[in-house]
Scaffold this active site. Structure first.
Site, PDB file in Angstrom:
ATOM      1  N   HIS A   1      -6.578 -10.177  -0.891  1.00 54.30           N
ATOM      2  CA  HIS A   1      -6.286 -11.112   0.359  1.00 54.30           C
ATOM      3  C   HIS A   1      -6.372 -12.493   0.044  1.00 54.30           C
ATOM      4  O   HIS A   1      -5.596 -13.177   0.467  1.00 54.30           O
ATOM      5  CB  HIS A   1      -7.469 -10.638   1.275  1.00 54.30           C
TER       6      HIS A   1
ATOM      7  N   ASP B   1      -0.930  -4.941   1.547  1.00 56.25           N
ATOM      8  CA  ASP B   1      -2.158  -5.873   1.718  1.00 56.25           C
ATOM      9  C   ASP B   1      -2.259  -6.268   3.128  1.00 56.25           C
ATOM     10  O   ASP B   1      -1.221  -6.911   3.546  1.00 56.25           O
ATOM     11  CB  ASP B   1      -1.981  -6.955   0.753  1.00 56.25           C
ATOM     12  N   HIS B   2      -3.214  -5.635   3.669  1.00 55.51           N
ATOM     13  CA  HIS B   2      -3.092  -5.663   5.177  1.00 55.51           C
ATOM     14  C   HIS B   2      -3.009  -7.203   5.552  1.00 55.51           C
ATOM     15  O   HIS B   2      -2.682  -7.231   6.917  1.00 55.51           O
ATOM     16  CB  HIS B   2      -3.875  -4.627   5.926  1.00 55.51           C
TER      17      HIS B   2
END
Ligand code: BG6
Length: 387
Positions: A140, A77-78
């Site tokens: 996010h 999950d950047h």
């Protein structure tokens, strides 16, 4: 490579393909033997989307675990690779002054925003199957929620940190979709001085699409820290600006010993952690306007990464790839974390499926989302921030 660079048989298999190939690739890696061959460690990085709903995420976890054990799996999950997101942990757990007030006694509510001014770009085909709920809310936004709401971990071991994050997801009060969630879809409008098409006019999007490009939700967390303090989450495409932030709005001072005329322009204390852009944090506080008369105004105490550190932050992916090579999965989503998050997304998706949207498009590109989103928060006598 092993001979030339001394990589010792260590391997990272990085899945950045269309998601339907993830189980196929993992199965072939297993069958061909290279997932286990020789010496050295083997790890697998999985890009999003990790599944489409709880059932498919569980099935994917199962196919992966037929070949790799959980400690070998790195689900990206950047957002977790962003310096500013990691800094929320430092802000909370390395400063003694915030933790004592980080709870329902002092915090009125928390707003978490991931706003984007871009549309869906050329990703119509993917986005039609995802929508804002799967694209950003499930991952996010819920990651930001977990980090803002979690208890202090005893240490920074991968599992200790992730245990605390999962506890937050487990404590979320059952969502009443009809009253606590709002969805939206942008119509044509203006963003940054440019005329832009509506979602239904984008390439590879159905002209009658019911896919949402905006979600807002009121979330309650059933634990001692947060009972009575709602969290308002929102994300949307084609909003007026790009801004991701966590805003902690504190309760008002219990009594103001100033004349009414002195305090016309006073807002509550808000701590805003800006994930991007203008990375940093600010605290809104009351101050006296200089002069002979007592007049108060809200001012900002600011911290900006740019001017404090004078160095470029690494890209989120640089940090995450490095962590994977070093064998540290702290900033990656664990199996149970992903499944919990899907459980929540499924509740919302199922609620929506029972009631197809009748008013799409319901916000013009370049505006802050549908009116119903304002109503969602205003009925609690609160207002969305304009980041
Ligand atoms: C991705 C989503 O995960 O995050 C995109 O698929 C979105 O739709 C992007 O634009 C936002 O990331 P960032 O780092 O620009 O906030």
């Amino acid at each position: 490579m092993d001979r030339e660079r001394g990589t010792n048989g260590n391997r990272v298999f990085y899945f950045a393909t269309a998601p339907q190939f993830f189980p196929v690739i993992v199965e072939r890696l297993g069958a061909s033997g290279i997932a286990r061959a020789g010496q050295g460690w083997k790890r697998v990085v999985i890009e999003k989307p990790f599944g489409h709903d709880l059932k498919s995420a569980q099935a994917l976890n199962q196919s992966i675990h037929a070949v790799f054990t959980e400690p070998q799996v790195y689900r990206i999950d950047h957002y977790l690779g962003k310096e500013t997101v990691q800094n929320v942990l430092v802000f909370r757990f390395a400063n003694g002054i915030f933790e004592p007030i980080w709870n329902r006694r002092y915090v009125d509510h928390i707003q978490i925003t991931v706003a984007e001014d871009i549309g869906i770009e050329r990703r119509g085909k993917y986005y039609e199957t995802a929508g804002a709920l799967r694209d950003i809310f499930q991952n996010h936004l819920l990651q930001l929620l977990s980090i803002a709401a979690m208890e202090a971990p005893a240490n920074f071991d991968a599992d200790t940190v992730r245990d605390e994050k999962v506890k937050v997801l487990k404590s979320i009060h059952p969502i009443d979709v009809a009253s606590d969630v709002v969805r939206g879809q942008y119509g044509p409008g203006w963003v940054g001085g440019q005329q832009v098409p509506g979602y239904r006019q984008e390439v590879n999007v159905s002209p009658t699409s019911a896919t949402e490009t905006y979600v807002a939700a009121r979330i309650r967390i059933d634990n001692w820290r947060w009972a009575e303090t709602p969290f308002y989450l929102r994300t949307g495409k084609r909003l007026p600006s790009r801004a991701s932030e966590i805003a902690i709005q504190f309760k008002n001072a219990p009594h103001l010993p100033f004349a009414k005329t002195a305090i016309q322009d006073l807002n509550p204390n808000v701590l805003v952690m800006r994930i991007q852009p203008h990375e940093g944090a600010s605290l809104k506080i009351a101050a006296k306007i200089p002069g002979p008369v007592m007049r108060l105004r809200t001012v900002n105490m600011d911290f900006f990464y740019g001017s404090s550190f004078l160095i470029e932050s690494p890209d989120a992916y640089e940090r995450l790839v490095l962590d994977c090579l070093l064998g540290d999965p702290t900033l990656f989503a664990r199996e149970d974390e992903v499944e919990r998050a899907w459980g929540l997304a499924d509740t919302i998706e199922n609620g929506w499926a029972a009631q197809p949207p009748s008013d799409f498009p319901n916000y013009a590109a370049g505006t802050w989302g549908p009116e119903a989103a304002d109503a969602l928060i205003e009925r609690d006598r609160r207002r969305w921030r304009r980041p």
